[in-house]
Motif scaffolding. Structure first.
Motif, PDB file in Angstrom:
ATOM      1  N   GLY A  56       0.803  -1.217   0.000  1.00  0.00           N
ATOM      2  CA  GLY A  56       0.000   0.000   0.000  1.00  0.00           C
ATOM      3  C   GLY A  56       0.835   1.266   0.000  1.00  0.00           C
ATOM      4  O   GLY A  56       0.423   2.300  -0.536  1.00  0.00           O
ATOM      5  N   GLY A  57       2.013   1.202   0.597  1.00  0.00           N
ATOM      6  CA  GLY A  57       2.874   2.376   0.641  1.00  0.00           C
ATOM      7  C   GLY A  57       3.826   2.491  -0.537  1.00  0.00           C
ATOM      8  O   GLY A  57       4.557   3.479  -0.658  1.00  0.00           O
ATOM      9  N   PHE A  59       3.071   2.679  -3.808  1.00  0.00           N
ATOM     10  CA  PHE A  59       2.577   3.423  -4.960  1.00  0.00           C
ATOM     11  C   PHE A  59       2.113   4.832  -4.594  1.00  0.00           C
ATOM     12  O   PHE A  59       1.511   5.521  -5.421  1.00  0.00           O
ATOM     13  CB  PHE A  59       1.415   2.656  -5.612  1.00  0.00           C
ATOM     14  CG  PHE A  59       1.819   1.331  -6.184  1.00  0.00           C
ATOM     15  CD1 PHE A  59       2.330   1.244  -7.468  1.00  0.00           C
ATOM     16  CD2 PHE A  59       1.707   0.162  -5.432  1.00  0.00           C
ATOM     17  CE1 PHE A  59       2.708   0.017  -8.000  1.00  0.00           C
ATOM     18  CE2 PHE A  59       2.075  -1.063  -5.955  1.00  0.00           C
ATOM     19  CZ  PHE A  59       2.590  -1.135  -7.246  1.00  0.00           C
ATOM     20  N   GLY A  60       2.357   5.251  -3.366  1.00  0.00           N
ATOM     21  CA  GLY A  60       1.972   6.584  -2.960  1.00  0.00           C
ATOM     22  C   GLY A  60       0.476   6.702  -2.707  1.00  0.00           C
ATOM     23  O   GLY A  60      -0.249   5.706  -2.630  1.00  0.00           O
ATOM     24  N   THR A  61       0.018   7.938  -2.602  1.00  0.00           N
ATOM     25  CA  THR A  61      -1.397   8.190  -2.314  1.00  0.00           C
ATOM     26  C   THR A  61      -2.062   9.072  -3.364  1.00  0.00           C
ATOM     27  O   THR A  61      -3.193   9.499  -3.193  1.00  0.00           O
ATOM     28  CB  THR A  61      -1.546   8.865  -0.935  1.00  0.00           C
ATOM     29  OG1 THR A  61      -0.808  10.093  -0.925  1.00  0.00           O
ATOM     30  CG2 THR A  61      -1.051   7.951   0.172  1.00  0.00           C
ATOM     31  N   THR A  62      -1.365   9.314  -4.469  1.00  0.00           N
ATOM     32  CA  THR A  62      -1.933  10.141  -5.534  1.00  0.00           C
ATOM     33  C   THR A  62      -2.742   9.276  -6.496  1.00  0.00           C
ATOM     34  O   THR A  62      -2.214   8.288  -7.026  1.00  0.00           O
ATOM     35  CB  THR A  62      -0.821  10.855  -6.324  1.00  0.00           C
ATOM     36  OG1 THR A  62      -0.041  11.644  -5.421  1.00  0.00           O
ATOM     37  CG2 THR A  62      -1.419  11.748  -7.402  1.00  0.00           C
ATOM     38  N   PRO A  63      -4.008   9.588  -6.729  1.00  0.00           N
ATOM     39  CA  PRO A  63      -4.819   8.801  -7.673  1.00  0.00           C
ATOM     40  C   PRO A  63      -4.167   8.757  -9.056  1.00  0.00           C
ATOM     41  O   PRO A  63      -3.694   9.780  -9.567  1.00  0.00           O
ATOM     42  CB  PRO A  63      -6.157   9.538  -7.707  1.00  0.00           C
ATOM     43  CG  PRO A  63      -6.228  10.244  -6.389  1.00  0.00           C
ATOM     44  CD  PRO A  63      -4.815  10.641  -6.083  1.00  0.00           C
ATOM     45  N   THR A  64      -4.122   7.572  -9.648  1.00  0.00           N
ATOM     46  CA  THR A  64      -3.500   7.404 -10.963  1.00  0.00           C
ATOM     47  C   THR A  64      -4.407   6.560 -11.853  1.00  0.00           C
ATOM     48  O   THR A  64      -5.236   5.787 -11.358  1.00  0.00           O
ATOM     49  CB  THR A  64      -2.136   6.696 -10.835  1.00  0.00           C
ATOM     50  OG1 THR A  64      -2.329   5.394 -10.278  1.00  0.00           O
ATOM     51  CG2 THR A  64      -1.191   7.481  -9.935  1.00  0.00           C
ATOM     52  N   PRO A  65      -4.251   6.658 -13.182  1.00  0.00           N
ATOM     53  CA  PRO A  65      -5.067   5.848 -14.092  1.00  0.00           C
ATOM     54  C   PRO A  65      -4.898   4.348 -13.877  1.00  0.00           C
ATOM     55  O   PRO A  65      -5.835   3.579 -14.083  1.00  0.00           O
ATOM     56  CB  PRO A  65      -4.565   6.276 -15.478  1.00  0.00           C
ATOM     57  CG  PRO A  65      -4.018   7.648 -15.277  1.00  0.00           C
ATOM     58  CD  PRO A  65      -3.427   7.640 -13.902  1.00  0.00           C
ATOM     59  N   SER A  73      -3.271   3.493  -2.084  1.00  0.00           N
ATOM     60  CA  SER A  73      -3.297   2.879  -0.752  1.00  0.00           C
ATOM     61  C   SER A  73      -4.701   2.423  -0.391  1.00  0.00           C
ATOM     62  O   SER A  73      -4.891   1.362   0.219  1.00  0.00           O
ATOM     63  CB  SER A  73      -2.764   3.851   0.298  1.00  0.00           C
ATOM     64  OG  SER A  73      -3.594   5.004   0.403  1.00  0.00           O
ATOM     65  N   HIS A  74      -5.703   3.190  -0.778  1.00  0.00           N
ATOM     66  CA  HIS A  74      -7.089   2.784  -0.532  1.00  0.00           C
ATOM     67  C   HIS A  74      -7.466   1.576  -1.384  1.00  0.00           C
ATOM     68  O   HIS A  74      -8.240   0.717  -0.952  1.00  0.00           O
ATOM     69  CB  HIS A  74      -8.036   3.949  -0.823  1.00  0.00           C
ATOM     70  CG  HIS A  74      -7.990   5.011   0.225  1.00  0.00           C
ATOM     71  ND1 HIS A  74      -8.737   6.175   0.146  1.00  0.00           N
ATOM     72  CD2 HIS A  74      -7.295   5.087   1.394  1.00  0.00           C
ATOM     73  CE1 HIS A  74      -8.492   6.912   1.226  1.00  0.00           C
ATOM     74  NE2 HIS A  74      -7.620   6.276   1.982  1.00  0.00           N
ATOM     75  N   ALA A 140      -8.146  -1.726  11.417  1.00  0.00           N
ATOM     76  CA  ALA A 140      -7.644  -0.957  12.555  1.00  0.00           C
ATOM     77  C   ALA A 140      -6.206  -0.503  12.323  1.00  0.00           C
ATOM     78  O   ALA A 140      -5.819   0.612  12.708  1.00  0.00           O
ATOM     79  CB  ALA A 140      -7.727  -1.802  13.829  1.00  0.00           C
ATOM     80  N   VAL A 141      -5.404  -1.339  11.662  1.00  0.00           N
ATOM     81  CA  VAL A 141      -4.022  -0.968  11.352  1.00  0.00           C
ATOM     82  C   VAL A 141      -3.980   0.045  10.209  1.00  0.00           C
ATOM     83  O   VAL A 141      -3.190   1.001  10.225  1.00  0.00           O
ATOM     84  CB  VAL A 141      -3.197  -2.229  10.994  1.00  0.00           C
ATOM     85  CG1 VAL A 141      -1.809  -1.833  10.493  1.00  0.00           C
ATOM     86  CG2 VAL A 141      -3.079  -3.147  12.208  1.00  0.00           C
ATOM     87  N   ALA A 142      -4.845  -0.152   9.208  1.00  0.00           N
ATOM     88  CA  ALA A 142      -4.837   0.736   8.038  1.00  0.00           C
ATOM     89  C   ALA A 142      -5.325   2.137   8.372  1.00  0.00           C
ATOM     90  O   ALA A 142      -4.862   3.120   7.768  1.00  0.00           O
ATOM     91  CB  ALA A 142      -5.701   0.142   6.927  1.00  0.00           C
ATOM     92  N   ALA A 143      -6.247   2.240   9.312  1.00  0.00           N
ATOM     93  CA  ALA A 143      -6.887   3.530   9.593  1.00  0.00           C
ATOM     94  C   ALA A 143      -5.886   4.647   9.899  1.00  0.00           C
ATOM     95  O   ALA A 143      -5.958   5.736   9.291  1.00  0.00           O
ATOM     96  CB  ALA A 143      -7.895   3.374  10.729  1.00  0.00           C
ATOM     97  N   PRO A 144      -4.937   4.477  10.837  1.00  0.00           N
ATOM     98  CA  PRO A 144      -4.010   5.582  11.123  1.00  0.00           C
ATOM     99  C   PRO A 144      -2.904   5.742  10.080  1.00  0.00           C
ATOM    100  O   PRO A 144      -2.237   6.784  10.046  1.00  0.00           O
ATOM    101  CB  PRO A 144      -3.418   5.187  12.479  1.00  0.00           C
ATOM    102  CG  PRO A 144      -3.495   3.694  12.503  1.00  0.00           C
ATOM    103  CD  PRO A 144      -4.742   3.343  11.768  1.00  0.00           C
TER     104      PRO A 144
END
Length: 263
Positions: A56-57, A59-65, A73-74, A140-144
């Motif tokens: 999850g970490g 590819f960053g958190t910027t939406p991509t095609p 990450s989502h 619970a781990v993903a939330a923070p």
């Protein structure tokens, strides 16, 4: 006539109550045993969480095609709930059941007079328990760290998650009832799990896969479950076709599993 009918009704009620009590004891015993299984703790509670944090970490958190224009990450938070389902159905349940068959436990259950349907129900509960706990731990781990993505279509997500869980637990029961030993069940489960995990849920998104791998992925049960959970969760689409496929798979696999494990 009335007295005879009343006596028969009371007898049937006692039989039903006794069967329910016996089944409840079986379920409690099964839950106790599964909590002590290190394989469950590793593959259901630890592996998905650790891998989700790493991938999850990456590819960053910027939406991509490549991720259908959503936060990568989502994408993986939503996807990895189905990894827990697959780990339970392909590894935990088959090994648990095959070890029972290997030691002759099922014959003892039958000799003890448990209802024919009791063991199938117990295995369903045994499968759903680690899936529920593992999913709660992962969120619970993903939330923070990454945040939990907003549920765009919660009804469809819950339906897909429940049906996918039943389908994979039933597949696990079938594997455990067919394979000759716990070691064989573990080997087979791992062989089935890792390719499914890599191209059906926890690996790269389909948009960056080669055409051949993408075609194979489309036939995997885990891909269908993942699409049915992730797409309506993230607002990518409704995934109606995948949801129907998962529902049919759950129905057929559950019927087959009940027939195979009837005491």
């Amino acid at each position: 006539m009335t007295s005879a009918t009343s006596t028969a009704a009371k007898s049937a009620a006692r039989t039903t109550h006794g069967a329910a009590g016996a089944t409840a004891r079986l379920v409690r015993t099964e839950l106790t045993l599964i909590r002590r299984d290190p394989l469950t703790l590793t593959f259901v509670f630890v592996f998905p969480v650790v891998t989700m944090l790493i991938i999850g970490g990456s590819f960053g958190t910027t939406p991509t095609p490549g991720f259908d224009n959503v936060d990568p990450s989502h994408w993986y938070v939503a996807s990895y709930l189905t990894v827990i389902i697959a780990a339970t159905g392909l590894i935990t349940v088959p090994v648990h059941l095959a070890s029972y068959r290997e030691r002759g436990v099922l014959r003892r259950f039958a000799a003890a007079g448990f209802p024919r349907w009791s063991f199938a129900l117990a295995e369903l509960v045994v499968g759903l328990f680690p899936i529920a706990v593992g999913s709660a731990i992962l969120l619970a781990v993903a939330a923070p760290v990454y945040g939990v993505p907003h549920l765009h279509q919660p009804g469809r997500v819950l339906a897909a998650f429940a049906l996918g869980s039943v389908a994979f637990i039933a597949i696990g029961v079938l594997l455990g009832s067919l394979l000759p030993s716990a070691r064989a069940a573990q080997a087979t489960g791992l062989i089935l799990f890792f390719p499914s995990f890599l191209i059906g849920s926890g690996g790269p998104p389909p948009n960056v896969m080669g055409s051949a791998i993408r075609a194979v992925s489309g036939y995997l049960p885990l891909t269908r479950v993942t699409d049915a959970v992730r797409d309506p969760w993230l607002g990518i689409g409704s995934a109606t076709t995948s949801l129907i496929v998962v529902a049919l798979l759950a129905a057929f696999a559950a019927v087959a599993a009940i027939r195979r494990t009837a005491l």
